[in-house]
Design a protein around this motif. Structure first.
Motif, PDB file in Angstrom:
ATOM      1  N   ARG A 132       0.842  -1.191   0.000  1.00  0.00           N
ATOM      2  CA  ARG A 132       0.000   0.000   0.000  1.00  0.00           C
ATOM      3  C   ARG A 132       0.880   1.245   0.000  1.00  0.00           C
ATOM      4  O   ARG A 132       2.019   1.199   0.473  1.00  0.00           O
ATOM      5  N   GLU A 148       1.058   3.709   1.791  1.00  0.00           N
ATOM      6  CA  GLU A 148       1.544   4.157   3.099  1.00  0.00           C
ATOM      7  C   GLU A 148       2.887   3.527   3.435  1.00  0.00           C
ATOM      8  O   GLU A 148       3.689   4.135   4.141  1.00  0.00           O
ATOM      9  N   LEU A 185       5.868   5.741   4.665  1.00  0.00           N
ATOM     10  CA  LEU A 185       6.550   5.550   5.945  1.00  0.00           C
ATOM     11  C   LEU A 185       8.044   5.321   5.731  1.00  0.00           C
ATOM     12  O   LEU A 185       8.870   5.787   6.521  1.00  0.00           O
ATOM     13  N   LEU A 226       9.579   8.681   5.315  1.00  0.00           N
ATOM     14  CA  LEU A 226       9.664   9.431   6.568  1.00  0.00           C
ATOM     15  C   LEU A 226      10.713   8.819   7.484  1.00  0.00           C
ATOM     16  O   LEU A 226      11.396   9.524   8.226  1.00  0.00           O
ATOM     17  N   MET A 275      14.439  13.854  18.064  1.00  0.00           N
ATOM     18  CA  MET A 275      13.359  13.962  17.079  1.00  0.00           C
ATOM     19  C   MET A 275      13.582  12.992  15.924  1.00  0.00           C
ATOM     20  O   MET A 275      12.671  12.297  15.479  1.00  0.00           O
ATOM     21  N   MET A 312      11.281   9.833  14.799  1.00  0.00           N
ATOM     22  CA  MET A 312      10.716   9.730  13.453  1.00  0.00           C
ATOM     23  C   MET A 312      11.019   8.371  12.855  1.00  0.00           C
ATOM     24  O   MET A 312      10.159   7.704  12.281  1.00  0.00           O
ATOM     25  N   LEU A 344       9.149   5.488  15.057  1.00  0.00           N
ATOM     26  CA  LEU A 344       7.698   5.422  14.867  1.00  0.00           C
ATOM     27  C   LEU A 344       7.351   4.813  13.519  1.00  0.00           C
ATOM     28  O   LEU A 344       6.453   3.975  13.409  1.00  0.00           O
ATOM     29  N   ALA A 397       5.334   1.077  12.852  1.00  0.00           N
ATOM     30  CA  ALA A 397       4.152   0.909  11.994  1.00  0.00           C
ATOM     31  C   ALA A 397       4.444  -0.080  10.878  1.00  0.00           C
ATOM     32  O   ALA A 397       3.591  -0.896  10.508  1.00  0.00           O
ATOM     33  N   ARG A 419      -1.529  -6.709   8.893  1.00  0.00           N
ATOM     34  CA  ARG A 419      -2.488  -6.634   9.987  1.00  0.00           C
ATOM     35  C   ARG A 419      -3.110  -7.977  10.307  1.00  0.00           C
ATOM     36  O   ARG A 419      -3.623  -8.193  11.389  1.00  0.00           O
ATOM     37  N   LEU A 464      10.149  19.444  12.849  1.00  0.00           N
ATOM     38  CA  LEU A 464      10.326  17.990  12.932  1.00  0.00           C
ATOM     39  C   LEU A 464       9.234  17.366  13.783  1.00  0.00           C
ATOM     40  O   LEU A 464       8.708  16.302  13.461  1.00  0.00           O
ATOM     41  N   ALA A 465       8.860  18.084  14.859  1.00  0.00           N
ATOM     42  CA  ALA A 465       7.803  17.546  15.720  1.00  0.00           C
ATOM     43  C   ALA A 465       6.506  17.418  14.932  1.00  0.00           C
ATOM     44  O   ALA A 465       5.753  16.455  15.104  1.00  0.00           O
ATOM     45  N   LEU A 524       6.301  16.750  11.829  1.00  0.00           N
ATOM     46  CA  LEU A 524       6.421  15.550  10.990  1.00  0.00           C
ATOM     47  C   LEU A 524       6.239  14.276  11.817  1.00  0.00           C
ATOM     48  O   LEU A 524       5.678  13.295  11.326  1.00  0.00           O
ATOM     49  N   VAL A 525       6.718  14.309  13.066  1.00  0.00           N
ATOM     50  CA  VAL A 525       6.503  13.140  13.933  1.00  0.00           C
ATOM     51  C   VAL A 525       5.008  12.907  14.118  1.00  0.00           C
ATOM     52  O   VAL A 525       4.521  11.773  14.040  1.00  0.00           O
ATOM     53  N   LEU A 545       2.738  13.775  12.021  1.00  0.00           N
ATOM     54  CA  LEU A 545       2.222  13.269  10.744  1.00  0.00           C
ATOM     55  C   LEU A 545       2.438  11.764  10.639  1.00  0.00           C
ATOM     56  O   LEU A 545       1.546  11.014  10.224  1.00  0.00           O
ATOM     57  N   ILE A 546       3.641  11.321  11.057  1.00  0.00           N
ATOM     58  CA  ILE A 546       3.925   9.885  11.016  1.00  0.00           C
ATOM     59  C   ILE A 546       2.931   9.140  11.899  1.00  0.00           C
ATOM     60  O   ILE A 546       2.392   8.099  11.523  1.00  0.00           O
ATOM     61  N   VAL A 557      -0.345   8.925  10.036  1.00  0.00           N
ATOM     62  CA  VAL A 557      -0.300   7.968   8.926  1.00  0.00           C
ATOM     63  C   VAL A 557      -0.299   6.545   9.481  1.00  0.00           C
ATOM     64  O   VAL A 557      -1.039   5.674   9.013  1.00  0.00           O
ATOM     65  N   ALA A 558       0.517   6.327  10.529  1.00  0.00           N
ATOM     66  CA  ALA A 558       0.614   4.980  11.097  1.00  0.00           C
ATOM     67  C   ALA A 558      -0.720   4.544  11.675  1.00  0.00           C
ATOM     68  O   ALA A 558      -1.181   3.422  11.436  1.00  0.00           O
ATOM     69  N   THR A 606      -3.186   3.854   8.807  1.00  0.00           N
ATOM     70  CA  THR A 606      -2.896   2.674   7.991  1.00  0.00           C
ATOM     71  C   THR A 606      -3.043   1.389   8.801  1.00  0.00           C
ATOM     72  O   THR A 606      -3.343   0.334   8.241  1.00  0.00           O
ATOM     73  N   LEU A 607      -2.862   1.451  10.108  1.00  0.00           N
ATOM     74  CA  LEU A 607      -2.967   0.226  10.887  1.00  0.00           C
ATOM     75  C   LEU A 607      -4.402  -0.081  11.300  1.00  0.00           C
ATOM     76  O   LEU A 607      -4.717  -1.212  11.634  1.00  0.00           O
ATOM     77  N   LEU A 610      -7.477   1.520   9.738  1.00  0.00           N
ATOM     78  CA  LEU A 610      -8.563   1.733   8.783  1.00  0.00           C
ATOM     79  C   LEU A 610      -8.796   0.470   7.966  1.00  0.00           C
ATOM     80  O   LEU A 610      -7.908  -0.030   7.301  1.00  0.00           O
ATOM     81  N   ARG A 611      -9.984  -0.043   8.042  1.00  0.00           N
ATOM     82  CA  ARG A 611     -10.321  -1.217   7.239  1.00  0.00           C
ATOM     83  C   ARG A 611     -11.506  -0.869   6.384  1.00  0.00           C
ATOM     84  O   ARG A 611     -12.462  -0.268   6.836  1.00  0.00           O
ATOM     85  N   ASP A 629     -16.990   4.859  -4.925  1.00  0.00           N
ATOM     86  CA  ASP A 629     -15.806   5.683  -4.838  1.00  0.00           C
ATOM     87  C   ASP A 629     -15.985   6.919  -5.726  1.00  0.00           C
ATOM     88  O   ASP A 629     -16.236   6.791  -6.927  1.00  0.00           O
ATOM     89  N   GLU A 643     -13.979   8.878  -7.038  1.00  0.00           N
ATOM     90  CA  GLU A 643     -13.042   8.984  -8.153  1.00  0.00           C
ATOM     91  C   GLU A 643     -13.554   8.201  -9.353  1.00  0.00           C
ATOM     92  O   GLU A 643     -13.519   8.673 -10.493  1.00  0.00           O
ATOM     93  N   SER A 700     -14.918   9.709 -13.022  1.00  0.00           N
ATOM     94  CA  SER A 700     -14.218   9.401 -14.260  1.00  0.00           C
ATOM     95  C   SER A 700     -15.092   8.589 -15.223  1.00  0.00           C
ATOM     96  O   SER A 700     -14.590   8.071 -16.212  1.00  0.00           O
TER      97      SER A 700
END
Lengths: 489, 200
Positions: A105, A107, A111, A114, A133, A137, A140, A144, A150, B150-151, B153-154, B156-157, B160-161, B164-165, B167-168, B177, B179, B183
């Motif tokens: 995927r 992501e 990841l 990042l 920091m 980064m 983390l 993941a 999963r 940077l914080a 971005l942390v 953001l990670i 995202v994590a 992605t872990l 969401l089903r 959808d 999109e 189309s």
């Protein structure tokens, strides 16, 4: 309020990777149907672009920017280039594996980018805060990625273990940093070094902090006695992710060890060297002995990784002898060379594990390598090169890496340490050679032909050959490491 | 005793009491509410230390957002209080050992020579009109802009994590959808068939 806008130029590569990560995220959200390949292509393009920017902005000088929190020097640039390389190879090897398991995927690639950024921040940090920091980064993103499958309970368990122990290690590291800050009044590495040099800092508090910093670093490096997570995470994570954990982060861990210990706490070298000595000996002994008992190749490589990191520490701990800093440069460059060659070998080794896996089948056990010579003589030869090199058999790169580290250890006068290390690598040769024996002298159980995408085949062959060729001509890489350290220290 | 010291002891006493209740309260919802009280008292102590901005942030962010979310989670989970209490006695020795170690370490650190009160003199009080908030803001966006970014971005990670872990895609949903919806071309929907005209 006299604030000067910082010079962004030395950090161009970091900024580029950060922007590209955001671009990747947005692009794959809006272009869902081609998201997977798009994310892969963008990730590789980012790594290549960052490599060009790093080479372009590289000069031999040490440049500080962002209120001295960011340091650009040759050691950092070289390590960053190697990190891009390791991540790019890791993505390339892992892509088909992930696609077979519906894990490619977008992501994942996001990841990975990042994570790369986190490692770059670690490598270029000149301040406790940025170092931490960057570390977070990277960690983390890795947590993941380990949990990316999963459906698999084992991956989730590995991720949980990695996460909890990683958080604990971060806590230890932070606690140590706060102690050092309390003693020296500075978070910047050069400031810390100066405060200690002028004896403005209380030694007891400093040592108290140093112990915690060493424990945190040892956790992140995965050395004995802080190694418990390594085999479980290596085994539990999807192999493509194991490859990611095993390769590039070791370079980043080397970089933060250098920044913290050599750039920041060099005045305390006598103290941290003796701590490193314990960590190194314990890792080399336990790593090599425990690897013998493994039947799972990922676990075996995990223990062998522990032993290899122990070897790398041998280089770091032989820099200062009785206050004499003559050997420092040699010792640190041997450690860096060791880290680089270990990453090269581990990429190839896990690349082979991925190569033998296919949809619905994990080549996890040493048994799965049985009779590889009959199935594919070429890749059996590649694996043999890598195993020989890891065992330290001349004339592969692993031999020279071990040789230069041992040279540094002997120069520092720790003869017994060198003897222990050599004895243990002889014992360690057993389990590497067992893989070779299984490949060449046992009958295959599974005779399915190996099919992998052409790019993986080509890259894996190049990787294996590089281990052999650099073993014949190690001088270039060695002097590159030495040169980078001369320019940075 | 100065009035400030008196206020400090009031806040400190409430905080210690609340913290104790967090771990002794039987009902997890009560425990969470006591944690809110502890945060509040901590905010009061920070206020005494002239850290107004941090005190208000603590109340706004921790009490207002984090703990409310926490309460939601606790109420959603069906926690069996009795099962939580199982194994209390078997964990007690280890827990007590760690607690004693922590107390000893704290006494050593705080009571020792290096961090005692005389080693850490009280900073001079800030002048009237000195803005804490402004100084923090200035530092965050100038000297500390790099770790600040940077914080972000942390975070953001982490987002995202988490997505992605967890969401089903639920199967069997009839939603389309957007999109694919956008189309769509005419050819996908309408088919023009050429037919000869027929007589009735």
């Amino acid at each position: 309020m006299n604030f000067v806008v910082p010079d962004f130029y030395p950090a161009a590569a970091e900024i580029f990777v950060a922007i590209m990560a955001l671009v990747t995220m947005l692009a794959t959200t809006f272009l869902k149907r081609i998201g997977r390949s798009l994310a892969y292509v963008l990730a590789q393009a980012t790594l290549i672009g960052a490599a060009f920017i790093t080479i372009y902005t590289m000069d031999g000088h040490v440049t500080l920017t962002f209120s001295n929190m960011f340091i650009a020097d040759l050691m950092g640039d070289l390590l960053k280039l190697l990190i891009y390389f390791a991540v790019a190879i890791g993505l390339l090897y892992g892509r088909a594996y992930l696609a077979d398991r519906n894990m490619d995927r977008p992501e994942y690639f996001l990841l990975a980018l990042l994570m790369t950024l986190g490692m770059m921040v670690m490598v270029t940090s000149n301040h406790m805060l940025t170092l931490y920091m960057g570390l977070e980064m990277m960690s983390l993103s890795l947590y993941a990625m380990v949990a990316f499958d999963r459906e698999s309970a084992r991956s989730t368990e590995a991720a949980m273990k990695y996460f909890v122990l990683g958080a604990l290690a971060s806590g230890l590291l932070l606690y140590g940093m706060s102690m050092i800050y309390g003693a020296t009044g500075s978070l910047e590495f050069s400031g810390i070094a100066q405060a200690i040099y002028h004896q403005a800092a209380n030694k007891t508090v400093l040592l108290f902090g140093l112990v915690f910093i060493m424990a945190g670093l040892a956790f992140k490096l995965g050395v004995v006695p802080f190694h418990m997570w390594v085999p479980d995470v290596y085994q539990g994570a999807p192999t493509a992710v194991t490859l990611m954990i095993a390769a590039a982060p070791k370079l980043a861990a080397f970089a933060i060890s250098m920044r913290l210990l050599v750039f920041g706490l060099f005045e305390l070298a006598e103290q941290w060297q003796s701590m490193l000595m314990f960590l190194a000996v314990a890792s080399i002994v336990l790593g090599n002995l425990a690897a013998i008992a493994q039947t799972n190749i990922k676990r075996m490589l995990a223990y062998s990784g522990i032993a290899h990191i122990g070897f790398m520490l041998l280089g770091l701990l032989s820099g200062v002898v009785d206050g004499d800093r003559h050997f420092a440069l040699n010792a640190y460059s041997s450690a860096m060379f060791y880290a680089v060659s270990y990453v090269l070998m581990t990429l190839a080794a896990f690349g082979m594990v991925i190569l033998l896996s296919r949809a619905g089948f994990e080549a996890e056990n040493i048994e799965d390598f049985r009779g590889l010579n009959q199935r594919s003589p070429w890749f059996a030869a590649m694996m043999m090169i890598v195993m020989f090199s890891m065992a330290g058999i001349p004339f592969f790169i692993g031999f020279f890496a071990k040789f230069s580290v041992l040279q540094a250890v002997v120069a520092a006068g720790y003869i017994w340490l060198a003897i222990v290390a050599v004895l243990m690598s002889v014992i360690g040769a057993f389990y590497y050679l067992r893989v070779v024996k299984v490949m060449y002298f046992d009958e295959p159980i599974d005779s399915a032909p190996i099919h992998a995408p052409a790019d993986v085949r080509v890259m894996l062959s190049a990787n294996g050959l590089a281990v052999a060729v650099l073993g014949l001509l190690p001088q270039g890489l060695m002097s590159l490491c030495a040169y980078a350290l001369i320019a940075s220290l | 005793m100065e009035f400030k010291t008196f206020v400090f002891y009031v806040f400190a006493a409430i905080m210690v009491f609340a913290a104790l209740r967090v771990i002794t309260a039987r009902n997890p919802v009560h425990a969470a509410l006591f944690l809110v009280l502890a945060f509040f008292s901590a905010g009061g102590i920070w206020m005494l230390l002239e850290a107004e901005f941090l005190a208000i942030t603590l109340v706004l962010v921790y009490v207002g957002a984090v703990m409310v979310l926490f309460l939601f989670v606790i109420m959603m989970l069906d926690i069996n209080v009795d099962r939580m209490r199982q194994g209390f006695w078997s964990y007690l020795p280890v827990g007590a050992l760690i607690a004693i170690l922590l107390v000893v370490e704290m006494v050593l650190v705080l009571g020792g020579r290096y961090f005692a009160l005389d080693a850490m003199p009280e900073p001079p009080p800030a002048q009237a009109g000195y803005s804490n908030t402004r100084e923090i803001g200035r530092l965050l966006y100038t000297d500390y802009v790099y770790p600040f970014e940077l914080a972000s971005l942390v975070l953001l990670i982490a987002m995202v994590a988490a997505v992605t872990l967890t969401l089903r895609k639920r199967k069997g949903l009839k939603s389309i959808d957007p999109e694919i919806q956008l189309s769509v071309k005419r050819e996908d929907r309408v088919r023009l068939v050429n037919m000869p005209a027929e007589k009735e």
